[in-house]
Design a protein around this motif. Structure first.
Motif, PDB file in Angstrom:
ATOM      1  N   CYS A 182       4.033-129.524 -14.266  1.00 23.67           N
ATOM      2  CA  CYS A 182       4.480-128.128 -14.384  1.00 23.67           C
ATOM      3  C   CYS A 182       5.991-128.039 -14.468  1.00 23.67           C
ATOM      4  O   CYS A 182       6.707-128.711 -13.719  1.00 23.67           O
ATOM      5  CB  CYS A 182       4.001-127.337 -13.174  1.00 23.67           C
ATOM      6  SG  CYS A 182       2.306-126.773 -13.315  1.00 23.67           S
ATOM      7  N   TYR A 229      -3.271-125.678 -15.305  1.00 18.68           N
ATOM      8  CA  TYR A 229      -3.559-126.181 -13.959  1.00 18.68           C
ATOM      9  C   TYR A 229      -3.278-127.675 -14.005  1.00 18.68           C
ATOM     10  O   TYR A 229      -3.831-128.388 -14.855  1.00 18.68           O
ATOM     11  CB  TYR A 229      -5.018-125.919 -13.627  1.00 18.68           C
ATOM     12  CG  TYR A 229      -5.533-126.545 -12.346  1.00 18.68           C
ATOM     13  CD1 TYR A 229      -5.183-126.029 -11.104  1.00 18.68           C
ATOM     14  CD2 TYR A 229      -6.392-127.643 -12.376  1.00 18.68           C
ATOM     15  CE1 TYR A 229      -5.685-126.577  -9.936  1.00 18.68           C
ATOM     16  CE2 TYR A 229      -6.900-128.192 -11.219  1.00 18.68           C
ATOM     17  CZ  TYR A 229      -6.543-127.658  -9.999  1.00 18.68           C
ATOM     18  OH  TYR A 229      -7.043-128.208  -8.840  1.00 18.68           O
ATOM     19  N   CYS A 267      -5.679-123.143 -19.204  1.00  9.51           N
ATOM     20  CA  CYS A 267      -6.336-121.921 -18.731  1.00  9.51           C
ATOM     21  C   CYS A 267      -6.067-120.807 -19.746  1.00  9.51           C
ATOM     22  O   CYS A 267      -4.906-120.467 -20.000  1.00  9.51           O
ATOM     23  CB  CYS A 267      -5.795-121.517 -17.365  1.00  9.51           C
ATOM     24  SG  CYS A 267      -6.049-122.758 -16.081  1.00  9.51           S
ATOM     25  N   SER A 309      -1.109-127.534  -9.121  1.00 12.22           N
ATOM     26  CA  SER A 309      -0.230-126.387  -9.393  1.00 12.22           C
ATOM     27  C   SER A 309      -0.718-125.627 -10.622  1.00 12.22           C
ATOM     28  O   SER A 309      -1.404-126.188 -11.481  1.00 12.22           O
ATOM     29  CB  SER A 309       1.201-126.865  -9.665  1.00 12.22           C
ATOM     30  OG  SER A 309       1.665-127.680  -8.616  1.00 12.22           O
ATOM     31  N   TRP A 310      -0.332-124.350 -10.681  1.00 15.09           N
ATOM     32  CA  TRP A 310      -0.528-123.554 -11.899  1.00 15.09           C
ATOM     33  C   TRP A 310       0.841-123.172 -12.430  1.00 15.09           C
ATOM     34  O   TRP A 310       1.756-122.856 -11.654  1.00 15.09           O
ATOM     35  CB  TRP A 310      -1.301-122.269 -11.595  1.00 15.09           C
ATOM     36  CG  TRP A 310      -2.724-122.481 -11.250  1.00 15.09           C
ATOM     37  CD1 TRP A 310      -3.779-122.596 -12.097  1.00 15.09           C
ATOM     38  CD2 TRP A 310      -3.278-122.573  -9.929  1.00 15.09           C
ATOM     39  NE1 TRP A 310      -4.951-122.757 -11.396  1.00 15.09           N
ATOM     40  CE2 TRP A 310      -4.676-122.740 -10.075  1.00 15.09           C
ATOM     41  CE3 TRP A 310      -2.746-122.532  -8.643  1.00 15.09           C
ATOM     42  CZ2 TRP A 310      -5.536-122.866  -8.976  1.00 15.09           C
ATOM     43  CZ3 TRP A 310      -3.589-122.662  -7.558  1.00 15.09           C
ATOM     44  CH2 TRP A 310      -4.970-122.822  -7.733  1.00 15.09           C
ATOM     45  N   ARG A 334      -3.110-131.221 -11.831  1.00 13.96           N
ATOM     46  CA  ARG A 334      -3.449-131.950 -10.599  1.00 13.96           C
ATOM     47  C   ARG A 334      -2.679-133.271 -10.598  1.00 13.96           C
ATOM     48  O   ARG A 334      -2.656-133.978 -11.595  1.00 13.96           O
ATOM     49  CB  ARG A 334      -4.952-132.184 -10.541  1.00 13.96           C
ATOM     50  CG  ARG A 334      -5.437-133.072  -9.429  1.00 13.96           C
ATOM     51  CD  ARG A 334      -5.289-132.448  -8.060  1.00 13.96           C
ATOM     52  NE  ARG A 334      -6.354-131.504  -7.693  1.00 13.96           N
ATOM     53  CZ  ARG A 334      -6.492-131.009  -6.468  1.00 13.96           C
ATOM     54  NH1 ARG A 334      -5.647-131.346  -5.498  1.00 13.96           N
ATOM     55  NH2 ARG A 334      -7.461-130.149  -6.206  1.00 13.96           N
ATOM     56  N   MET A 336     -11.591-125.860  -8.884  1.00 12.42           N
ATOM     57  CA  MET A 336     -10.344-125.130  -9.124  1.00 12.42           C
ATOM     58  C   MET A 336     -10.590-123.639  -8.916  1.00 12.42           C
ATOM     59  O   MET A 336     -11.266-122.991  -9.722  1.00 12.42           O
ATOM     60  CB  MET A 336      -9.840-125.362 -10.548  1.00 12.42           C
ATOM     61  CG  MET A 336      -8.563-124.577 -10.846  1.00 12.42           C
ATOM     62  SD  MET A 336      -7.984-124.698 -12.543  1.00 12.42           S
ATOM     63  CE  MET A 336      -9.154-123.688 -13.407  1.00 12.42           C
ATOM     64  N   VAL A 381      -8.788-120.214  -8.859  1.00 10.75           N
ATOM     65  CA  VAL A 381      -7.542-119.540  -9.231  1.00 10.75           C
ATOM     66  C   VAL A 381      -7.430-118.267  -8.392  1.00 10.75           C
ATOM     67  O   VAL A 381      -8.247-117.358  -8.531  1.00 10.75           O
ATOM     68  CB  VAL A 381      -7.539-119.171 -10.724  1.00 10.75           C
ATOM     69  CG1 VAL A 381      -6.202-118.569 -11.122  1.00 10.75           C
ATOM     70  CG2 VAL A 381      -7.862-120.378 -11.571  1.00 10.75           C
TER      71      VAL A 381
END
Lengths: 435, 690
Positions: free
Chosen positions: A84, A135, A154, A68-69, A137, A112, A114
């Protein structure tokens, strides 16, 4: 740890106990987290896509799950690490790995990518909050242990010099308006090349290869760039007949057109379907380096310049049957007018036309017409002749009307392989040419 | 191809060159070699007969058919001027075949005028219908490999492929209808056109492409694969399948198109724009503001409405999203009457959003993405400061000054473009000039991003300097210079990109300060039967930011190549390259060497023997590994004439046999050595029916 609400002396005291306990639990869980990642952060283009090669190490009976971001993190309790905050979620990738692969010695090579919409969310969130996003995982234990979350920072940029050199879009085409080129046996194909969108800066190096009829076809892993592969896979991709090498510098500009080799190098004597492959080798890019040792794995520093989150497309052409003659030719395969200049004013008499010929043409046809498309003069010239001197009566036939001219390239069958743009000119009687 | 071109050159040279001197100079007389009162076929090799071979004194001969100078399509053999056997046919209908004698001072004298009647089919000035069909069997009959891990997925196999096509042209009374269809079939699913998209569901017989073009003079309609758009900010030369129409009325041109969202192949969605969530609708209105002076001021207005789903088109790969946008744009092209000042400008406004599609998780859980309208514009201004009166004159000089400005707002995007890059402002000044054959260019550019100065997003500035020089040495020395003298060119590019202040969340060593210098020197020479080239390229990435000042990269590439055609039926080529990459931070150097040689021998018109050899090696210092890859290939093909039409090169069969051998080694100091060997024998038969 459990808290009995009924025995608490007061609500503030209870809340304080809860917060302290959760922090203690979080710290304890984090302390036993196994998985590490390298690099721990990357500069991401917030106006488009970016791809980064990540090495996760220290996996023990764990497999990667979704990623997820997000804009903010929170403790993953009762699982390990930080995950997240669902209130700041920018996007989530399903559990499928894509080009990512589990490696040897408890490592996971994660590609990854984006997406632009995630970068867009990060940009919009940057105005009111810290712009850095994450990011994350998730890794799932295969022995019933807790899940573990690992985050990568990021940092939002414009995709320039501090971003990793990554390919975010690749298009390979001939200079012809058709998805599949059909040419006759022995015919020289039009020029071809690749248009690449990228982040970062550095060297793009590799090979143009061709798959001939009868050869085994490349599989999906063969079409990945070398920097997208795990360390164990590098150097094992199937190789095909090499047309030419390329090794060019990409400035931090985000887009480049990589010309293909001389089209005369393409095999066309044998009938059948051919594939042109763009094989991109890993280059030395400081921003894309990944150190498996720092992530708890083994092996040397991995250079990942020109990583890409997708298999590169293959350009197809068919020799021997079929035709692409009606499809317009583009780019450098089109004849280009030189003289007279556009909108030239010429004296009556002989006019000499010059142009840059199309490399595919066996004949060129000069066309001179009025603005009503009435033909005034046509003339054929053979291969090797890129000029034409008109008869002296051209001005007379023009009758004072402005004219247009262009050059049409024809192949051996008389089929059009390219048309130049129109240029205009007019005759000015009694005056010398004004160019 | 070389042989074909050479033959064409020789034949035309015979026609264009002044004829041999003759002792007697009786006037040239001409008689037709065909019956002028009868109709002839379009591919008929009509001829004119002279009373004697032409001489220098007669001047050169020119052949006109109506208003077409067809001299290049005719050959002269003694007293006969005959149309050559080319693929270019005679124009249908009634016209006049005129033979001229053109003197050295461009005096044109008519030698003869002969009526020419060329048959048309069913009243069409041109009517062709050309089907194509070919069946191909290809496969691998023997194979060897080592070690076992190098076993290919298919050791021995035979695949069948078919290739079907149809092309037609019909022209009458200013109308034309042209069409082209290509269909590919294969027994190997992995080879199907849409395997990448549909995997095992991909049809084995599929539509590769088609195009139907109707031209009615003032209007055009196009269906099928085409390239659309001319606005750099909205839709620009995008290849796709769709329906398009254009209408021209006076100095105004209106074009409309409905396209698929990406370039596609296959039977599914034959028209292209049938999926509302994956299509583009566009219209363009072009206007010549001064109709009496075409090109003086041109204005184009474009509207675009589009929506695309994640995924890429044929021949494309990218990281994509669901996108939707609506936009309007204008483009202006103008010049002064003397063409010294030229302006090209464009403006676009695009309203863009990523619609929900669930690909990145439940959209209700994601932070919202609003619909945003953003602008982009550019202006290019070119002034000819110095312009030669006679551009082709060897001593002429020219100098043009160009000013460029472009600004693309943050988050600007159009669904129809992978480019341009958003959130950037660029300004540049360029000088283009030359003296005689020498041309030179100098450019200075500045750019910055993060235009809204958003806190926490890195802002960078970029300074670019470009310079280049090109000199065709032969042209510089004039007409008498040897043709093999080289074309020499040199280019330099210097890019300095650096952070504009600190950014929140960025440690100081994350702020870029990099200077990259890239230089290329190229030399190309061409002789009668050979050509050669060499190129030297060097780039240096000089990092200057804190903690990274030593992280510099230097790359050098040297390539040389030679192509020789010693005999018309033999082509030879060889090339070599050395690439050196130096990582100064780790004191590492990597060297890649490549040599390649290729040869083709065509002992007759139907047999081709080809071979190729390449060897690439890569070593590093300090020595950790050495990788080599060697490939050897021999290929023999034989064309067999069709028993039904021995004269046709298109029909008939072809067989081939190919031997390939590859060896790859990786000698590593850090891990186990690896050697992978394989060889294969491949064969194939192709039958071209028509």
């Amino acid at each position: 740890m459990r808290v009995d609400w009924r025995r608490s002396t007061s609500l503030p005291f209870t809340v304080a106990i809860l917060v302290t306990a959760s922090l203690l639990v979080t710290d304890a869980r984090s302390a036993i987290a196994q998985i590490r990642v390298n690099p721990t952060g990357a500069a991401i283009n917030v106006q488009g896509a970016t791809t980064v090669f990540l090495t996760f190490g220290g996996l023990r009976n764990q497999v990667p799950a979704e990623a997820s971001w997000c804009g903010e993190l929170m403790p993953a309790t009762p699982d390990l690490g930080v995950k997240c905050d669902p209130r700041s979620l920018f996007g989530q990738l399903p559990a499928g790995l894509g080009p990512s692969r589990l490696g040897s010695a408890g490592t996971f090579s994660d590609i990854m990518s984006v997406p632009p919409s995630v970068a867009r969310r990060a940009y919009l969130a940057a105005g009111s909050e810290p712009a850095t996003f994450f990011y994350v995982r998730r890794f799932v234990s295969t022995t019933g242990g807790p899940d573990e979350y690992v985050a990568v920072t990021c940092r939002p940029t414009g995709g320039g010099a501090r971003s990793p050199l990554s390919l975010t879009a690749v298009t390979i085409t001939f200079d012809v308006e058709t998805p599949v080129l059909h040419i006759a046996s022995g015919e020289v194909p039009p020029r071809f090349g690749a248009t690449l969108n990228y982040t970062g800066t550095g060297r793009l190096k590799g090979r143009w290869e061709v798959v001939r009829p009868g050869e085994p076809l490349p599989d999906t892993r063969d079409l990945l760039t070398e920097a997208t592969l795990t360390p164990e896979e590098r150097g094992t991709q199937r190789r095909y007949g090499e047309l030419a090498r390329f090794n060019v510098f990409l400035p931090p500009a985000g887009r480049v057109t990589l010309p293909g080799p001389d089209p005369e190098a393409l095999p066309t004597s044998l009938a059948g379907t051919y594939l042109i492959l763009l094989r991109v080798e890993a280059s030395d890019d400081k921003e894309g380096d990944s150190n498996p040792v720092a992530a708890g794995g083994s092996g040397g520093l991995l250079h990942n310049g020109a990583v890409a989150g997708f298999p590169l497309p293959a350009l197809r052409y068919v020799v021997g049957s079929g035709s692409s003659a009606l499809a317009s030719t583009l780019g450098s395969s089109v004849p280009s007018p030189l003289e007279p200049a556009d909108d030239a004013q010429l004296a009556s008499g002989v006019v000499e036309f010059h142009w840059v010929p199309s490399p595919r043409a066996l004949f060129h046809r000069l066309e001179v017409v009025t603005y009503d498309d009435a033909s005034v003069l046509e003339a054929y010239t053979p291969v090797g002749v890129a000029r034409y001197r008109t008869p002296p009566w051209l001005a007379e036939r023009a009758s004072g009307r402005p004219l247009r001219w262009r050059v049409v390239a024809l192949d051996a069958d008389g089929d059009v392989v390219g048309r130049s743009r129109w240029r205009s000119f007019r005759f000015v009687d009694g005056q010398p040419p004004a160019s | 191809m070389f042989a074909t071109r050479r033959a064409a050159l020789v034949a035309v040279a015979l026609l264009l060159a002044p004829a041999r001197p003759a002792a007697a100079q009786e006037p040239l007389t001409v008689t037709p070699g065909f019956d002028p009162t009868s109709w002839v076929g379009r591919s008929e090799r009509v001829e004119l007969r002279l009373n004697r071979p032409p001489t220098d004194a007669d001047g050169r001969l020119a052949v006109f058919i109506g208003g077409i100078d067809a001299t290049a399509l005719f050959e002269i053999r003694g007293e006969v001027v005959r149309k050559r056997a080319t693929g270019i046919d005679l124009p249908a209908g009634e016209s006049e075949l005129t033979l001229y004698a053109v003197s050295a001072d461009e005096q044109w004298a008519v030698l003869s005028r002969t009526p020419l009647r060329v048959r048309a089919w069913a009243g069409f000035e041109e009517a062709t219908l050309e089907p194509h069909a070919a069946v191909n069997n290809k496969g691998q009959v023997a194979e060897g490999h080592a070690p076992e891990s190098n076993r290919p997925a298919r050791e021995r196999f035979q695949d069948i492929a078919v290739n079907l096509g149809l092309r037609s042209t019909h022209r009458r009374d200013g109308w034309s209808v042209r069409s082209q269809w290509n269909i590919l079939g294969t027994s190997n699913r992995q080879e199907t056109l849409r395997f990448g998209e549909l995997q095992n569901e991909a049809p084995k017989l599929d539509l590769a492409d088609y195009l139907i073009a109707v031209d009615g003079g003032r209007f055009e309609v196009t269906l099928g694969h085409h390239t659309f758009g001319s606005n750099r900010f909205l839709l620009n030369a995008m290849p796709s399948r769709g329906v398009a129409g254009a209408l021209r009325v006076g100095a105004t041109r209106l074009a409309v198109a409905a396209l698929n969202g990406t370039s596609i192949v296959g039977w599914t969605n034959p028209l292209g724009p049938t999926r509302p969530d994956h299509r583009l609708l566009t219209s363009t209105l072009g206007l010549e503001v001064v109709p009496s002076r075409p090109g003086l001021v041109q204005i184009e207005a474009m509207l675009l409405s589009g929506s695309v789903q994640p995924g890429t088109g044929f021949n494309q790969a990218a990281i994509t999203d669901a996108e939707r946008s609506r936009g309007a744009g204008f483009r202006l092209l103008a010049q002064d009457p003397r063409q010294r000042l030229r302006v090209e400008a464009a403006f676009a406004r695009s309203r863009f959003v990523n619609p929900p599609n669930g690909r990145l998780g439940a959209d209700s859980l994601l932070t919202p993405l609003p619909t945003l309208s953003r602008n982009a514009h550019h202006v290019d201004l070119t002034l000819d400061v110095l312009r030669s009166v006679r551009p082709s004159h060897a001593g002429s000089s020219r100098l043009a000054l160009t000013l460029r400005h472009e600004r693309i707002a943050p988050l600007y995007r159009s669904v129809a473009l992978q480019a341009p890059r958003a959130d950037i402002e660029q300004n540049a000044i360029e000088l283009n000039g030359g003296v005689g054959a020498l041309s030179a260019q100098l450019g200075l550019g500045r750019a910055s991003d993060n235009l809204d100065d958003v806190i926490g997003i890195l802002k960078t500035r970029t300074r670019v300097t470009n310079a280049s020089i090109a000199l065709p040495v032969a042209a510089a020395f004039g007409a008498g210079a040897p043709a093999w003298l080289p074309m020499v060119s040199w280019g330099l590019s210097r890019t300095h990109q650096f952070a504009d202040g600190a950014a929140e969340g960025f440690p100081a060593h994350f702020l870029p300060d990099q200077v990259a210098v890239n230089q290329t020197l190229t030399v190309q020479m061409t002789g009668p039967v050979w050509r050669a080239g060499a190129q030297l390229n060097r780039s240096k990435q000089d990092n200057r930011q804190r903690d990274r000042a030593a992280a510099d990269l230097v790359n050098e590439v040297v390539t040389v190549s030679v192509d020789i055609t010693p005999k018309p039926r033999i082509d030879l080529s060889a090339d070599a390259a050395v690439e050196r990459a130096e990582n100064r931070e780790f004191d590492q150097r990597t060297t890649t060497r490549r040599i390649g040689a290729h040869g083709t021998w065509r002992p007759n018109g139907s047999t081709v023997l080809g071979s190729g050899f390449t060897r690439t090696s890569m070593t590093d210092s300090p020595r950790t590994s050495r990788m080599t890859n060697t490939e050897l290939r021999f290929e023999l093909s034989q064309r067999v004439a069709s028993p039904l039409n021995r004269a046709s090169r298109a029909q008939g069969g072809q067989v081939f046999v190919r031997y390939t051998r590859t060896v790859g080694t990786n000698a590593s100091l850090l891990g186990p050595n690896d050697e992978r060997r394989s060889w294969a024998l491949q064969t194939g038969v192709t039958l071209t029916l028509f």
